[in-house]
Write an enzyme that holds these catalytic residues in place. Structure first.
Site, PDB file in Angstrom:
ATOM      1  N   ASP A  16       0.853  -1.179   0.000  1.00  0.00           N
ATOM      2  CA  ASP A  16       0.000   0.000   0.000  1.00  0.00           C
ATOM      3  C   ASP A  16       0.896   1.238   0.000  1.00  0.00           C
ATOM      4  O   ASP A  16       2.064   1.174   0.386  1.00  0.00           O
ATOM      5  CB  ASP A  16      -0.890  -0.026   1.242  1.00  0.00           C
ATOM      6  CG  ASP A  16      -1.740   1.213   1.388  1.00  0.00           C
ATOM      7  OD1 ASP A  16      -2.319   1.659   0.378  1.00  0.00           O
ATOM      8  OD2 ASP A  16      -1.825   1.748   2.504  1.00  0.00           O
ATOM      9  N   ASP A  18      -0.155   5.008   1.021  1.00  0.00           N
ATOM     10  CA  ASP A  18      -0.351   5.925   2.142  1.00  0.00           C
ATOM     11  C   ASP A  18      -0.274   5.185   3.475  1.00  0.00           C
ATOM     12  O   ASP A  18      -1.050   4.256   3.724  1.00  0.00           O
ATOM     13  CB  ASP A  18      -1.707   6.629   2.024  1.00  0.00           C
ATOM     14  CG  ASP A  18      -1.821   7.441   0.742  1.00  0.00           C
ATOM     15  OD1 ASP A  18      -0.837   8.092   0.384  1.00  0.00           O
ATOM     16  OD2 ASP A  18      -2.891   7.412   0.114  1.00  0.00           O
TER      17      ASP A  18
END
Length: 249
Positions: A16, A18
């Protein structure tokens, strides 16, 4: 387990953006709060109840922008017209749409990123370097439509063999997290089965995606003190920083 803290069967790592690679999660949360609080204050007046960190973690974090709008507002019993992607972000409460409210948040987050810059987690970048040196393939999987700009800002575009972000998801018609489809697409693009790929996420929705996608290993990255919740949502292990995995933690 390998020296990277992963099962020997893992051939690819899906990260991922963020909260895992970059510190932009706090920027997103601030933009969401500003967006929702302004809307709710105008709509509810004296009965206004602000958007808080628990709302962000449960309803918004890790989800595509429009899904975050719908899910949070549903928790307050609010439904808005869907609207279109070009809907104005500054419409009044009785005219605003899901897409318009999402556009308001995106304008705010872009302004915050441009003003404050983008900072990466050094431990994550070192870990990705180690993963690639060990011969594992890498992908970035993000609900953000600004993923490529952020990667370029931290000079990390070349660290990933595959990128499946908000733009790619729209192009391919992929539902976002907590559905596993974006992670599954990244694994397919890398040419590996989900059972041979590891997911690295900080969001509860990302944990749900890793679990429902039957990935070989799911690493929860606990940046905000929610280790128990990450485990409850499917993490096989939880670390505060990916540097902890370099020595097989």
């Amino acid at each position: 387990m390998t020296k990277l803290g992963l099962p020997d069967t893992i051939l690819a790592c899906l990260f991922d953006l963020d909260g895992v690679i970059t510190k932009t999660a706090v920027v997103h949360e601030a933009a969401w709060k500003e967006t929702f609080d302004a809307f709710l204050r105008q709509r509810d007046g004296a009965g206004f109840r602000p958007f808080d960190a628990a709302d962000y973690d449960q309803y918004v974090d890790g989800r595509p922008r429009a899904d975050g709008v719908r899910t949070f507002l549903a928790s307050r019993g609010i439904r808005l017209p869907e609207g279109g992607p070009d809907d104005p972000p500054d419409a009044p409460p009785d005219k605003i749409t899901v897409q318009g409210l999402g556009n308001r948040k995106n304008a705010l987050v872009l302004a915050k990123i441009r003003t404050g810059g983008v900072e990466a987690y050094d431990g994550t970048l070192r870990y990705i370097d180690a993963v690639r040196a060990a011969g594992l393939r890498t992908a970035v999987v993000s609900s953000s439509a600004n993923c490529l700009d952020v990667l370029r800002a931290i000079h990390a575009e070349a660290l990933f063999d595959v990128r499946v972000d908000g733009v790619v998801a729209v192009e391919r018609g992929l539902p976002g997290k907590p559905h596993p489809d974006t992670f599954l697409a990244a694994a397919r693009d890398l040419g590996v089965q989900a059972s041979r790929a590891a997911v690295f996420e900080d969001a509860l929705a990302g944990m749900d995606a890793g679990r429902s996608g039957h990935f070989g290993y799911v690493v929860g990255v606990d940046r905000v003190g929610q280790a128990d919740a990450l485990r409850a949502h499917g993490a096989d292990t939880v670390v505060k920083d990916l540097a902890e995995l370099e020595n097989g933690a």
